[in-house]
Every structure is written in structure tokens, then in C-alpha cells.
Scaffold this active site. Structure first.
Site, mmCIF file in Angstrom:
data_model
loop_
_atom_site.group_PDB
_atom_site.id
_atom_site.type_symbol
_atom_site.label_atom_id
_atom_site.label_comp_id
_atom_site.label_asym_id
_atom_site.label_seq_id
_atom_site.Cartn_x
_atom_site.Cartn_y
_atom_site.Cartn_z
ATOM 1 N N HIS A 20 0.838 -1.206 0.000
ATOM 2 C CA HIS A 20 0.000 0.000 0.000
ATOM 3 C C HIS A 20 0.864 1.243 0.000
ATOM 4 O O HIS A 20 1.658 1.476 0.914
ATOM 5 C CB HIS A 20 -0.894 0.022 1.235
ATOM 6 C CG HIS A 20 -1.999 1.028 1.146
ATOM 7 N ND1 HIS A 20 -3.205 0.757 0.554
ATOM 8 C CD2 HIS A 20 -2.066 2.317 1.561
ATOM 9 C CE1 HIS A 20 -3.980 1.834 0.608
ATOM 10 N NE2 HIS A 20 -3.304 2.791 1.216
ATOM 11 N N ASP A 22 0.278 5.528 -1.060
ATOM 12 C CA ASP A 22 -0.706 6.540 -1.442
ATOM 13 C C ASP A 22 -0.135 7.654 -2.303
ATOM 14 O O ASP A 22 -0.702 8.762 -2.346
ATOM 15 C CB ASP A 22 -1.352 7.140 -0.186
ATOM 16 C CG ASP A 22 -2.495 6.291 0.348
ATOM 17 O OD1 ASP A 22 -3.444 6.036 -0.418
ATOM 18 O OD2 ASP A 22 -2.439 5.889 1.521
ATOM 19 N N GLU A 125 -8.906 1.581 -2.451
ATOM 20 C CA GLU A 125 -9.020 1.623 -0.996
ATOM 21 C C GLU A 125 -10.379 2.176 -0.596
ATOM 22 O O GLU A 125 -10.582 3.375 -0.496
ATOM 23 C CB GLU A 125 -7.896 2.482 -0.401
ATOM 24 C CG GLU A 125 -7.858 2.425 1.115
ATOM 25 C CD GLU A 125 -6.708 3.224 1.699
ATOM 26 O OE1 GLU A 125 -6.363 2.965 2.864
ATOM 27 O OE2 GLU A 125 -6.163 4.109 1.000
ATOM 28 N N HIS A 152 -13.070 2.204 3.896
ATOM 29 C CA HIS A 152 -11.980 3.034 4.405
ATOM 30 C C HIS A 152 -12.369 3.393 5.840
ATOM 31 O O HIS A 152 -12.760 2.496 6.599
ATOM 32 C CB HIS A 152 -11.727 4.259 3.502
ATOM 33 C CG HIS A 152 -10.467 4.978 3.871
ATOM 34 N ND1 HIS A 152 -10.467 6.256 4.360
ATOM 35 C CD2 HIS A 152 -9.168 4.580 3.845
ATOM 36 C CE1 HIS A 152 -9.216 6.628 4.619
ATOM 37 N NE2 HIS A 152 -8.413 5.625 4.323
ATOM 38 N N HIS A 193 -8.637 -1.700 7.363
ATOM 39 C CA HIS A 193 -9.656 -0.668 7.624
ATOM 40 C C HIS A 193 -11.007 -1.233 8.067
ATOM 41 O O HIS A 193 -11.844 -0.466 8.545
ATOM 42 C CB HIS A 193 -9.884 0.246 6.411
ATOM 43 C CG HIS A 193 -8.877 1.331 6.276
ATOM 44 N ND1 HIS A 193 -8.846 2.434 7.110
ATOM 45 C CD2 HIS A 193 -7.851 1.495 5.407
ATOM 46 C CE1 HIS A 193 -7.849 3.226 6.757
ATOM 47 N NE2 HIS A 193 -7.216 2.677 5.734
ATOM 48 N N HIS A 214 -2.363 -3.156 4.708
ATOM 49 C CA HIS A 214 -1.571 -2.302 5.609
ATOM 50 C C HIS A 214 -2.219 -2.286 6.990
ATOM 51 O O HIS A 214 -2.876 -1.331 7.381
ATOM 52 C CB HIS A 214 -1.383 -0.891 5.041
ATOM 53 C CG HIS A 214 -2.636 -0.132 4.711
ATOM 54 N ND1 HIS A 214 -3.641 -0.622 3.923
ATOM 55 C CD2 HIS A 214 -3.030 1.132 5.062
ATOM 56 C CE1 HIS A 214 -4.602 0.279 3.806
ATOM 57 N NE2 HIS A 214 -4.256 1.350 4.496
ATOM 58 N N ASP A 322 2.247 2.103 3.786
ATOM 59 C CA ASP A 322 1.322 3.245 3.777
ATOM 60 C C ASP A 322 2.056 4.568 3.617
ATOM 61 O O ASP A 322 1.617 5.608 4.123
ATOM 62 C CB ASP A 322 0.437 3.267 5.020
ATOM 63 C CG ASP A 322 -0.857 4.064 4.818
ATOM 64 O OD1 ASP A 322 -1.142 4.451 3.672
ATOM 65 O OD2 ASP A 322 -1.565 4.313 5.809
#
Length: 393
Positions: A20, A22, A125, A152, A193, A214, A322
Site C-alpha cells: 500500500h 498513497d 481503498e 476506508h 480498515h 496495511h 502506507d
């Protein structure tokens, strides 16, 4: 040979598959995807956690790029923003073909490694990205998305998040159908999540291995975003992989309360608590000057991996940093160049090189291959045209 030198040697053969990152969202926020204004082919230290030179320095061989959108983007707006995120990844792949290799399958990952390129996969995500539509789920798969995180930070109408009030008690009937359709496609079900009830429901339904892209161990840091031991213990029978994250507020108990206060400080200034723009980071810096921040380290992450290995087994753990999705990172894991420091820490704890090869590369490649195999076995099943209204009422 010292531990760090051994770590670099190992990563040259068995590079990291990171679950993961971003970067696409950071590029959206900073430059609205304009790669001329932010060339990630060059060092972007001080601006981003991620760029190609530091991925190379960190021994990263495959990256699941998150095509995340915030949950305040709902309905068709969420779908459109997700498409823009997918397009961002595709732009990066077109711009840096010598370094980044498009990857849809486990075989593609292996071919990229053999060619010395970084296999690039996409992960959505949050189930809000499909706007309650299985056809949209299939469209994302056709565009290269190979996992979807079911929620999420907020619930979807069909799945409960770890950080929202209970809604449907895990997965609704439509939520179970989403999992079944993901199995049919060969899209990995990502349980980071989600609420523990959703984790257990998804594991009871999925006939393919799941992932946590993650998430770390709740027994080490009691945060709702982490994985309880009873769920970790289900991974061997499912075949799934839990990829430990580096986010300090999820891995260091002392950081949980501090981060909540820092996030509230951002909101008090009219910013989203996940904002990592220069304005937000300046506010964080001022807050930190007045309230010293508890510091996680590579050893903190290693504590989680030790526990996850003990409960789930070495075949069921991985890494999902992450980066560029968090304002703060552990010391020694400041950006994507830091993975050798984590591997060196695990070597100092007598992890074998064969176990580390599974952690970094083997487990993640295997879980995608197994999901592909399940999908092949389900090839005769017709696509589901169920709706949330028809199943959930």
C-alpha cells in the site's frame, strides 16, 4: 557482513512487495497529477515519501499503488475520482517505463523482477469507490485494480469499518456478494480498515485468500485498525497474507493519543486530518514543537512482525508501509528507502533469510497467484447482477 549489508544483499534477490502506497493521492493533492511539476523519477525528499530513486534504494520490487479516494467523495463522484487515480498510475507507468512495469498477475510480477523493473499494481481503498455496483467493480478490475479494501474510515452501506459505529454488523448480504464477485474476478479482498466483524464475515465467505494491505497486530498496539489474534489465526486455513503497516498511530501505543490530538489540531484549522500538504505539515510541526511526538522505530514494526509470525505463521505475513498516506513515519523508516533497516532489524532477531524472502516477496506473489487460480476455477460462474436493494432490502 553486518546486518544492513546482508539486508541489502537479500533485497537484491528478494525485493519488497509493498501492499500500500498513497503516492497517487499525494500527487492529486499537490499538483493535480501534473508530473511535470512533480517528477517522481527524481528525488522528492522533503515533499513526498516516494520517488523512483528511493524505491530503488529501498529494494522495492513491486508496489501496489493505492487508487484511494476520501469517503467524503460519494456516489458517482467517488467513482470518477477513482478513475482519475487509476489514470494517474497509468500516467506514471507511461512516463517511467524503464523503472515501472505494469503488472496484472503474479507472472507479471516475476517478469518485472527478472527485468529489473518495479512491478506496479493497483489497489482500490474503500468500497465506496464502486458506488454499490458490481458492474463498476468489474470495470475497476478491467482497468487493472487487483485488490479492493472493503471500507476506508467510514462504513459503506454493506460493510462496517473499524473506525465507524457498527452499521450492518459486519457484511450485509450484498457485502457477501461483493466478496463472491471479487473471488470470481480474481481481485484480492483487502480487509485493512474494516471492523473485526467484517474481517470474520469476509473470511467465512471468501474461497480465495484475502489480504490486509496495511494493518498490524492488535495484541501489540490495541488500535481498531489492527488485526485481532483470532483473525490472524484464521489466515493459514484461508491462505491469506497480513501486511504490517508503519503508521505510528497504529503500531506504537504511546502515539495513539498524541496523533488524535494532532489530528484534532488540523481539523480546528479547517483541514482534513489526513492532509499532508505543506500547510498541514507546518501545523503539525508547530504542534509537535509544543507537544513532543512519541517516536516509533523499525524495532516497533519488527515487534508486530514477530507477533504476526508467531500467530499466523511465516507464510502469511508481508509489508504494507502506507507511505504518502500518513503524516508521520517511524525513525529509520522515514520513506521508501528505509526497508533495508527493517530487514536488518529482523536479521538481528535471528530471522532466517528464507523467512525474510517470504516476508518481502514470496508471500505476496503467492497470494495473488492463488487468487488467480480460484478465479480460474470459477470461470463457469456468470457475473453477478445483484443490487444492494435486491439483497439488502
Amino acid at each position: 557482513m553486518d546486518h544492513l549489508a546482508r539486508a541489502r544483499t537479500l533485497l537484491a534477490q528478494h525485493p519488497v512487495v509493498d501492499g500500500h502506497n498513497d503516492l497517487p493521492w499525494a500527487l492529486r493533492k499537490q499538483v493535480r497529477y501534473d508530473l511535470d511539476r512533480c517528477d517522481v523519477g527524481r528525488d522528492q525528499s522533503g515533499r513526498l515519501h516516494t520517488d523512483i530513486p528511493r524505491l530503488r534504494a529501498g529494494g522495492v520490487g513491486a508496489q501496489f499503488w493505492s487508487v484511494y479516494v476520501r469517503t467524503d467523495l460519494a456516489g458517482d463522484d467517488a467513482v470518477s475520482a477513482t478513475l482519475e487515480q487509476i489514470d494517474c498510475v497509468d500516467q506514471m507507468l507511461a512516463r517511467y517505463p524503464g523503472d515501472l512495469a505494469p503488472a496484472l498477475t503474479a507472472d507479471d510480477m516475476e517478469k518485472a523482477r527478472a527485468a529489473g523493473r518495479i512491478a506496479s499494481l493497483k489497489g482500490a481503498e474503500g468500497g465506496h469507490s464502486i458506488n454499490n455496483s458490481l458492474a463498476t467493480l468489474r470495470a475497476l478490475y478491467a482497468l487493472g485494480v487487483r485488490y479492493m479494501t472493503l471500507t476506508h474510515n467510514d462504513n459503506t452501506p454493506w460493510a462496517d469499518s473499524a473506525t465507524d459505529a457498527p452499521g450492518v454488523g459486519g457484511l450485509s448480504p450484498f457485502g457477501h456478494e461483493v466478496v463472491r464477485e471479487m473471488n470470481r474476478l480474481g481481485m484480492l479482498v483487502d480487509l485493512s480498515h474494516v471492523a473485526a466483524t467484517t474481517m470474520r464475515d469476509a473470511l467465512s465467505t471468501s474461497v480465495a485468500p484475502v489480504i490486509f494491505s496495511h494493518s498490524s497486530a492488535r495484541a501489540i498496539c490495541d488500535h481498531a485498525r489492527n488485526i485481532p489474534d483470532d483473525v490472524l489465526s484464521l489466515l493459514p486455513s484461508n491462505g491469506g497474507v497480513a501486511m504490517a503497516t508503519f503508521v505510528p498511530k497504529f503500531i506504537l501505543p504511546a502515539a495513539v493519543e498524541w496523533t488524535a490530538a494532532a489530528d484534532e489540531n488540523l481539523r480546528a484549522h479547517g483541514l482534513h486530518h489526513l492532509d499532508t500538504t505543506s500547510e498541514a505539515m507546518a501545523l503539525h510541526a508547530a504542534f509537535e514543537a509544543a507537544h513532543p511526538r512519541p517516536i516509533a522505530t523499525a524495532s516497533t514494526v519488527a515487534d508486530h512482525l514477530d507477533h504476526m509470525r508467531a500467530v499466523a505463521g511465516i507464510d502469511h505475513i508481508g509489508i504494507g508501509g502506507d507511505f504518502d498516506g500518513t503524516a508521520f513515519t517511524p525513525s529509520g523508516l522515514d520513506d521508501v528507502s528505509g526497508y533495508p533497516n527493517l530487514i536488518a532489524e529482523l536479521l538481528s532477531r535471528s530471522w532466517s533469510e528464507s523467512d525474510l524472502a517470504k516476508l518481502t516477496w514470496g508471500n505476496a506473489v503467492r497470494v495473488l497467484r492463488d487468487a488467480e487460480s480460484v478465479a480460474e476455477g470459477l470461470r463457469g460462474r456468470s457475473p453477478s447482477n445483484a443490487t444492494r436493494e435486491s439483497l439488502d432490502g
